[in-house]
Write an enzyme that holds these catalytic residues in place. Sequence first.
Site, PDB file in Angstrom:
ATOM      1  N   CYS A 268       9.553 -31.599  -5.320  1.00  0.00           N
ATOM      2  CA  CYS A 268      10.290 -32.863  -5.333  1.00  0.00           C
ATOM      3  C   CYS A 268       9.302 -33.931  -5.771  1.00  0.00           C
ATOM      4  CB  CYS A 268      10.834 -33.181  -3.954  1.00  0.00           C
ATOM      5  SG  CYS A 268      11.415 -34.888  -3.853  1.00  0.00           S
TER       6      CYS A 268
ATOM      7  N   LYS B 233      -0.982   7.565   7.416  1.00  0.00           N
ATOM      8  CA  LYS B 233      -0.618   6.157   7.210  1.00  0.00           C
ATOM      9  C   LYS B 233       0.671   5.824   7.944  1.00  0.00           C
ATOM     10  CE  LYS B 233      -3.364   4.693   3.592  1.00  0.00           C
ATOM     11  NZ  LYS B 233      -3.290   3.797   2.472  1.00  0.00           N
TER      12      LYS B 233
ATOM     13  N   ASP C  15      -8.004  -1.796   8.749  1.00  0.00           N
ATOM     14  CA  ASP C  15      -7.549  -2.299   7.459  1.00  0.00           C
ATOM     15  C   ASP C  15      -8.450  -3.445   7.013  1.00  0.00           C
ATOM     16  OD1 ASP C  15      -5.993  -2.285   5.272  1.00  0.00           O
ATOM     17  OD2 ASP C  15      -4.264  -3.252   6.178  1.00  0.00           O
TER      18      ASP C  15
ATOM     19  N   GLU D  93      -9.363   8.618  14.963  1.00  0.00           N
ATOM     20  CA  GLU D  93      -9.855   7.236  14.977  1.00  0.00           C
ATOM     21  C   GLU D  93      -8.802   6.308  14.400  1.00  0.00           C
ATOM     22  OE1 GLU D  93     -13.384   7.268  12.565  1.00  0.00           O
ATOM     23  OE2 GLU D  93     -14.360   8.776  13.821  1.00  0.00           O
TER      24      GLU D  93
ATOM     25  N   LYS E 179     -10.811  13.478  11.721  1.00  0.00           N
ATOM     26  CA  LYS E 179     -11.999  14.104  11.140  1.00  0.00           C
ATOM     27  C   LYS E 179     -12.317  15.373  11.924  1.00  0.00           C
ATOM     28  CE  LYS E 179     -13.746   9.549   9.916  1.00  0.00           C
ATOM     29  NZ  LYS E 179     -14.548   8.407  10.354  1.00  0.00           N
TER      30      LYS E 179
ATOM     31  N   ASP F  34       0.598   4.199  -2.625  1.00  0.00           N
ATOM     32  CA  ASP F  34       0.288   5.574  -2.252  1.00  0.00           C
ATOM     33  C   ASP F  34       1.373   6.536  -2.724  1.00  0.00           C
ATOM     34  OD1 ASP F  34      -2.035   4.718  -1.104  1.00  0.00           O
ATOM     35  OD2 ASP F  34      -1.188   4.535   0.900  1.00  0.00           O
TER      36      ASP F  34
ATOM     37  N   CYS G 167      16.463 -32.065  -4.445  1.00  0.00           N
ATOM     38  CA  CYS G 167      15.752 -32.048  -3.169  1.00  0.00           C
ATOM     39  C   CYS G 167      16.751 -32.172  -2.018  1.00  0.00           C
ATOM     40  CB  CYS G 167      14.747 -33.193  -3.118  1.00  0.00           C
ATOM     41  SG  CYS G 167      13.930 -33.326  -1.521  1.00  0.00           S
TER      42      CYS G 167
ATOM     43  N   ASP H 149       0.836  -1.205   0.000  1.00  0.00           N
ATOM     44  CA  ASP H 149       0.000   0.000   0.000  1.00  0.00           C
ATOM     45  C   ASP H 149       0.863   1.244   0.000  1.00  0.00           C
ATOM     46  OD1 ASP H 149      -2.816  -0.992   2.056  1.00  0.00           O
ATOM     47  OD2 ASP H 149      -2.011  -1.712   0.171  1.00  0.00           O
TER      48      ASP H 149
ATOM     49  N   TYR I 232     -18.138   3.759  11.619  1.00  0.00           N
ATOM     50  CA  TYR I 232     -17.466   5.008  11.979  1.00  0.00           C
ATOM     51  C   TYR I 232     -18.044   6.259  11.320  1.00  0.00           C
ATOM     52  CZ  TYR I 232     -14.903   3.290   7.872  1.00  0.00           C
ATOM     53  OH  TYR I 232     -14.570   2.758   6.660  1.00  0.00           O
TER      54      TYR I 232
ATOM     55  N   CYS J 177      16.087 -35.714  -0.214  1.00  0.00           N
ATOM     56  CA  CYS J 177      16.259 -37.036  -0.809  1.00  0.00           C
ATOM     57  C   CYS J 177      17.123 -37.009  -2.068  1.00  0.00           C
ATOM     58  CB  CYS J 177      14.903 -37.664  -1.129  1.00  0.00           C
ATOM     59  SG  CYS J 177      14.072 -36.885  -2.515  1.00  0.00           S
TER      60      CYS J 177
ATOM     61  N   CYS K 184      10.509 -39.558  -0.415  1.00  0.00           N
ATOM     62  CA  CYS K 184      11.144 -38.362   0.137  1.00  0.00           C
ATOM     63  C   CYS K 184      10.669 -38.209   1.590  1.00  0.00           C
ATOM     64  CB  CYS K 184      10.726 -37.162  -0.710  1.00  0.00           C
ATOM     65  SG  CYS K 184      11.416 -35.609  -0.174  1.00  0.00           S
TER      66      CYS K 184
ATOM     67  N   ARG L 234     -17.920  -0.517  -1.359  1.00  0.00           N
ATOM     68  CA  ARG L 234     -17.566   0.788  -1.887  1.00  0.00           C
ATOM     69  C   ARG L 234     -17.545   0.791  -3.413  1.00  0.00           C
ATOM     70  NH1 ARG L 234     -12.366   4.435  -0.375  1.00  0.00           N
ATOM     71  NH2 ARG L 234     -11.168   2.885  -1.506  1.00  0.00           N
TER      72      ARG L 234
ATOM     73  N   LYS M 196      -7.490   3.640  11.739  1.00  0.00           N
ATOM     74  CA  LYS M 196      -7.824   3.334  10.353  1.00  0.00           C
ATOM     75  C   LYS M 196      -7.796   1.819  10.201  1.00  0.00           C
ATOM     76  CE  LYS M 196      -6.901   4.843   5.648  1.00  0.00           C
ATOM     77  NZ  LYS M 196      -6.970   3.555   4.976  1.00  0.00           N
TER      78      LYS M 196
HETATM   79  P1  AMP Z   1      -7.992   4.751   1.368  1.00  0.00           P
HETATM   80  O1  AMP Z   1      -8.500   3.391   0.966  1.00  0.00           O
HETATM   81  O2  AMP Z   1      -6.540   4.767   1.687  1.00  0.00           O
HETATM   82  O3  AMP Z   1      -8.449   5.841   0.455  1.00  0.00           O
HETATM   83  O4  AMP Z   1      -8.661   5.091   2.758  1.00  0.00           O
HETATM   84  C1  AMP Z   1     -10.041   5.260   2.852  1.00  0.00           C
HETATM   85  C2  AMP Z   1     -10.634   4.064   3.491  1.00  0.00           C
HETATM   86  O5  AMP Z   1     -10.201   3.947   4.830  1.00  0.00           O
HETATM   87  C3  AMP Z   1     -12.095   4.145   3.620  1.00  0.00           C
HETATM   88  O6  AMP Z   1     -12.754   3.815   2.450  1.00  0.00           O
HETATM   89  C4  AMP Z   1     -12.366   3.165   4.699  1.00  0.00           C
HETATM   90  O7  AMP Z   1     -12.534   1.877   4.113  1.00  0.00           O
HETATM   91  C5  AMP Z   1     -11.083   3.080   5.478  1.00  0.00           C
HETATM   92  N1  AMP Z   1     -11.218   3.432   6.894  1.00  0.00           N
HETATM   93  C6  AMP Z   1     -10.739   2.673   7.906  1.00  0.00           C
HETATM   94  N2  AMP Z   1     -10.996   3.224   9.088  1.00  0.00           N
HETATM   95  C7  AMP Z   1     -11.672   4.370   8.857  1.00  0.00           C
HETATM   96  C8  AMP Z   1     -12.224   5.373   9.704  1.00  0.00           C
HETATM   97  N3  AMP Z   1     -12.099   5.314  11.032  1.00  0.00           N
HETATM   98  N4  AMP Z   1     -12.887   6.392   9.116  1.00  0.00           N
HETATM   99  C9  AMP Z   1     -12.997   6.465   7.768  1.00  0.00           C
HETATM  100  N5  AMP Z   1     -12.487   5.547   6.918  1.00  0.00           N
HETATM  101  C10 AMP Z   1     -11.823   4.496   7.448  1.00  0.00           C
HETATM  102 ZN    ZN Z   2      12.671 -35.100  -1.922  1.00  0.00          ZN
END
Ligand code: AMP
Ligand code: ZN
Length: 667
Positions: free
Chosen positions: A422, A310, A116, A112, A286, A37, A404, A33, A223, A407, A428, A135, A114
């Site tokens: 192998c 990030k 994943d 908050e 925010k 980015d 290998c 990522d 959120y 063996c 083996c 999304r 973020k």
């Molecule tokens: P990005 O994918 O890097 O553009 O980041 C935006 C995405 O972050 C959003 O679409 C959400 O899926 C995710 N995300 C995770 N945690 C939060 C949060 N606390 N508030 C808003 N978005 C969040």
């Molecule tokens: Zn082997």
Amino acid sequence: MSEKILEKIEALRAELHQHNYNYYVEDQPTISDFEFDQKIKELQDLEIAHPEFYDPNSPTLRVGGEITKNFPTVPHQFRMYSLDNSYDFDDLADWEKRIIKVIDEPVEFVAELKYDGASISIFYENGKLKQAVTRGDGFQGDEITANVKTISDIPLTLKGEFPVQFFMRGEIYLTRKNFDKINLRREEEELDLFMNPRNTASGSLKMQDSAEVRKRGLSAVLYQFISTEIPAKTHWELLTNAKKWGFKVSDQARLCTNLTEIQDFINYWDEARHDLPFEIDGIVLKVNSIKQQSQLGFTAKSPRWAMAYKFKAEKVETELLTVTYQVGRTGAITPVANLKPVLLAGTTVKRASLHNEDIIKKLELHEHDFVYVEKGGEIIPKIVGVNEEKRNPQNREIQYITHCPECGTTLVKIEDQAIHFCPNDLHCPPQVVGRMIHYVSRKALNIENLGAETIEQLYREKLVENPADFYTLTKEQILPLERLGEKSAQNIIDGIEKSKTIPFEKVLFGIGIKHVGETVAKKLAKNFESIEALKEATALELVQVEDIGGKIAESIVNFFQNPENILILERLKSYGVQLEKGKNSNKLLSTVLENKTFLFTGKLSLFTREEAEEMVEKNGGKNISAVSKNLNYLVVGEKAGSKLKKAQEIGTIEILDEQEFLNLLAK
Ligand code: AMP
Ligand code: ZN
């Protein structure tokens, strides 16, 4: 000059489109990522400097990827924006300055985590969950309501006083624990392992069978409240309200009144994130006041009132000591980098996976190179680069092994997988031991007390080399083994004896024909009476069986062409192992449930769910996995919940308790 720049811009756009596709559509990112980015940023900068090369389809203006076909596409009433990213405190300070320029009163922020995972938009009407949409590209997404409803963290009905119509946005994610569980299962079932929790979460959301989704054990956090009318003055208040209505909101969110507090929050979580049960890749900030939010508004791709910070994937440098090669139980070779121990993301790293030859070549890895190790989304740390300046010119490039290490057999490379194997599966050592471990495993012959360690010992003592050898073992032979008492030895012998009653389909799974997993074994046992019948089957006949493809058929045919396998099977048969369908194993006990469908719910006390489902099948009935008009009987145990309610709503489904179900069988 300007031609060069346009070329560069177009190359970046094309590359980023491809990465978007890999990430969103294929769920198989090929870069981190962070790298992604960085590239977006690079493109953004070029586009700002050269507005003459504007493109309405630039990846910087689009949020995500294309739409997957399987689920209906629905437009988002409110666009799902992306977030602007920042990578250091200077970026953040700039952002704050821009805000203060527009707003001339004090500004509060909500910080908050973020999460994943995969973002989701859920529509609620009159306190009921109506629709859940991914999304997608931000303008429209996939409708996955049925799947989302399976996630326990997401309320289906709300409590208290809530607006009539609104959307909740949030993130669906997998905890590390559940991710590990899934991979452990996949390992048992010889399926490819998933890369990381995020991709697994978003992949899970697009599975066809919502019951399967449920099994994945997804989590969710909400959120963001979205509606035409906002019933509060601040984002913080909205979160508090949402919690009261029954939404799971983040426990870690904090109100911050200045940049220092924001930095403290970030610094804290940059460390503490490693102790969270789930993964986060940053922090989201925010603007708290809703009025200020609307004053700030949106750019082409993201709100001006929000910003993501990030975390950098932690990266350290260390010395490569050796490259060794592991042979798995299927014969697959995994190169492993043994490293000078180094601290990374809270744990000491001594090893990193190198995956395959291509990756070693791409890195141009040399002996004793100083390498960069990163722990990104993946669980196992990986080598992401080499510090060439520190390379001793005398050191040679790493040469992939040709034989290998266990063996000595010449390895075969399967081109489309980039993996070496192998081929000596019968002799083996790790493959031999692996096959025996598989044979005794719970879903195969289920020989309890005979663990992997004991099997390894037995093999080292040359007492067993294949599953047939178990049946000639004597107590006297195993007693001398380390840490084995009289009682455990007897248990092993008893367990082996008991395995002779295990039905054909499980034996078929246990003998370990490549690509014949549990489900395939069941299908085969349904269609072939005995191991002889299966042995006689041609590839053409095999592919007629449901779910059996060319690859599996070929593997089965190959298996029976090997005389050593035939000998093992002959021996197993002579010891009394079930190599044909038992007289009554697949025969119906009765047909009283013919054409009837069943589903069990709640906590059963008279029998287990598995037993119940078997009774249904043995009496001609069929088990189905969800309540629908096609369901005839719902058998309810204690604490039955939503299924019971739904069945009552449908009205045509007969609802039985356990005893009534047994009475039905007795008819
Ligand atoms: P990005 O994918 O890097 O553009 O980041 C935006 C995405 O972050 C959003 O679409 C959400 O899926 C995710 N995300 C995770 N945690 C939060 C949060 N606390 N508030 C808003 N978005 C969040
Ligand atoms: Zn082997």
